[in-house]
Motif scaffolding. Structure first.
Motif, PDB file in Angstrom:
ATOM      1  N   GLU A 150       4.940 -10.525   6.696  1.00  0.00           N
ATOM      2  CA  GLU A 150       5.719 -10.372   5.206  1.00  0.00           C
ATOM      3  C   GLU A 150       4.963 -11.562   4.436  1.00  0.00           C
ATOM      4  O   GLU A 150       5.332 -12.818   5.126  1.00  0.00           O
ATOM      5  CB  GLU A 150       7.130 -10.276   5.108  1.00  0.00           C
ATOM      6  CG  GLU A 150       7.764  -9.555   4.219  1.00  0.00           C
ATOM      7  CD  GLU A 150       9.350  -9.558   4.223  1.00  0.00           C
ATOM      8  OE1 GLU A 150       9.990  -9.786   5.173  1.00  0.00           O
ATOM      9  OE2 GLU A 150       9.864  -8.943   3.209  1.00  0.00           O
ATOM     10  N   GLY A 151       4.509 -11.542   3.409  1.00  0.00           N
ATOM     11  CA  GLY A 151       3.968 -12.706   2.668  1.00  0.00           C
ATOM     12  C   GLY A 151       2.451 -12.714   2.818  1.00  0.00           C
ATOM     13  O   GLY A 151       1.705 -13.698   1.986  1.00  0.00           O
ATOM     14  N   SER A 194       2.276  -9.468   0.772  1.00  0.00           N
ATOM     15  CA  SER A 194       2.695  -8.287   1.340  1.00  0.00           C
ATOM     16  C   SER A 194       4.244  -8.376   1.689  1.00  0.00           C
ATOM     17  O   SER A 194       4.861  -9.206   1.883  1.00  0.00           O
ATOM     18  CB  SER A 194       1.972  -7.788   2.330  1.00  0.00           C
ATOM     19  OG  SER A 194       2.314  -8.697   3.800  1.00  0.00           O
ATOM     20  N   GLN A 195       4.823  -7.058   1.198  1.00  0.00           N
ATOM     21  CA  GLN A 195       6.266  -6.697   1.345  1.00  0.00           C
ATOM     22  C   GLN A 195       6.348  -5.631   2.306  1.00  0.00           C
ATOM     23  O   GLN A 195       5.390  -4.989   2.667  1.00  0.00           O
ATOM     24  CB  GLN A 195       6.787  -6.210  -0.022  1.00  0.00           C
ATOM     25  CG  GLN A 195       6.469  -7.247  -0.913  1.00  0.00           C
ATOM     26  CD  GLN A 195       6.869  -6.739  -2.199  1.00  0.00           C
ATOM     27  OE1 GLN A 195       7.638  -5.368  -2.560  1.00  0.00           O
ATOM     28  NE2 GLN A 195       6.535  -7.207  -3.645  1.00  0.00           N
ATOM     29  N   SER A 231       7.528  -2.817   2.053  1.00  0.00           N
ATOM     30  CA  SER A 231       7.451  -1.742   1.515  1.00  0.00           C
ATOM     31  C   SER A 231       6.109  -1.341   1.515  1.00  0.00           C
ATOM     32  O   SER A 231       5.718  -0.222   1.049  1.00  0.00           O
ATOM     33  CB  SER A 231       8.059  -1.599   0.154  1.00  0.00           C
ATOM     34  OG  SER A 231       7.704  -2.640  -0.915  1.00  0.00           O
ATOM     35  N   TYR A 232       5.134  -2.137   1.683  1.00  0.00           N
ATOM     36  CA  TYR A 232       3.731  -1.776   1.851  1.00  0.00           C
ATOM     37  C   TYR A 232       3.377  -1.006   2.800  1.00  0.00           C
ATOM     38  O   TYR A 232       2.156  -0.589   3.032  1.00  0.00           O
ATOM     39  CB  TYR A 232       2.946  -3.355   1.646  1.00  0.00           C
ATOM     40  CG  TYR A 232       2.802  -3.892   0.006  1.00  0.00           C
ATOM     41  CD1 TYR A 232       2.073  -4.882  -0.253  1.00  0.00           C
ATOM     42  CD2 TYR A 232       3.944  -3.284  -0.947  1.00  0.00           C
ATOM     43  CE1 TYR A 232       2.040  -5.583  -1.551  1.00  0.00           C
ATOM     44  CE2 TYR A 232       3.719  -3.875  -2.137  1.00  0.00           C
ATOM     45  CZ  TYR A 232       3.072  -4.935  -2.234  1.00  0.00           C
ATOM     46  OH  TYR A 232       3.043  -5.724  -3.630  1.00  0.00           O
TER      47      TYR A 232
END
Lengths: 109, 116
Positions: A14-15, A78-79, A81-82
């Motif tokens: 994430e990120g 990025s999350q 949910s991606y």
């Protein structure tokens, strides 16, 4: 005439950021990007038109390089949910699209 | 919102059977498409239609036919099902493109077809 996507798969925390590329052997007027989450229908993200226009959707953007007949999808910060499979689509005819084989993206906590 | 509805989410049929997959869209779209999706191969176009009673072959039409008698409905027919037609089938629709530019496609949830 199927466009070629790279990489085939990518795992992110994430990120982190990622880039997905889509290349075609023929001249293009436009490139489409879709995302498909597991067990769901593909969902339209954006169209890139001839002229190198860059478009954005959430923290996802894309570019279209006419000279190289290539489009790149940029996923920033990025999350979770991606996560999903990303497909690019190029013109098959005036009606239909040729889709690439897809890039599987997994974002982990 | 555009709604593309595929008649079955899961379907199991036997080799040699004639199989019908139905797709209905509620947005008066001229264009409709059938794809099959297999692991590692992406989405491959089987047939598409740009108007009622009009159809065009895609990249892998062998073993399939289609019917479009009404604007909102596009049917995919497996004339004599074989095990190599086991796959996920996706239907999509769109409005007509503008010049050389295709319009976004709206997809149904898919039918997972198993041929035994």
């Amino acid at each position: 005439q199927q466009p070629v996507q790279s990489p085939q798969a990518v795992i992110l925390r994430e990120g982190e950021d990622a880039v997905i590329n889509c290349s075609s052997s023929k001249a293009l007027y436009s490139v489409h990007w879709y995302r498909q989450k597991h067990g769901e229908a593909p969902v339209f993200l954006m169209i890139l038109l001839k002229g190198g226009e860059q478009k954005g959707h959430e923290k996802i953007s894309a570019s279209f390089n006419e000279k190289k007949q290539q489009s790149s999808l940029y996923l920033t910060a990025s999350q979770l949910s991606y996560s999903g499979t990303y497909f690019c689509g190029t013109e098959h005819s005036g009606y239909a699209l040729n889709f690439g084989k897809g890039t599987s993206l997994l974002v982990t906590p | 919102d555009v709604k593309v509805t595929q008649s079955s989410r899961y379907l199991v049929k036997r080799t040699g059977e004639k199989v019908f997959l139905e797709c209905v869209q509620d947005m008066d779209h001229e264009n409709m498409f059938w794809y099959r999706q297999d692991p590692g191969l992406g989405l491959r176009l089987i047939y598409f239609s740009y108007d009622v009673k009009m159809k065009e072959k895609g990249d892998i039409p062998e073993g399939y036919s289609v019917s479009r008698e009404k604007k909102e409905r596009f049917s995919l027919i497996l004339e004599s099902a074989s095990t190599n037609q086991t796959s996920m089938y996706l239907c999509a629709s769109s409005v007509p493109g503008q010049g050389a530019f295709n319009q976004p496609q709206h997809f149904g949830d898919g039918t997972r077809l198993s041929i035994l």
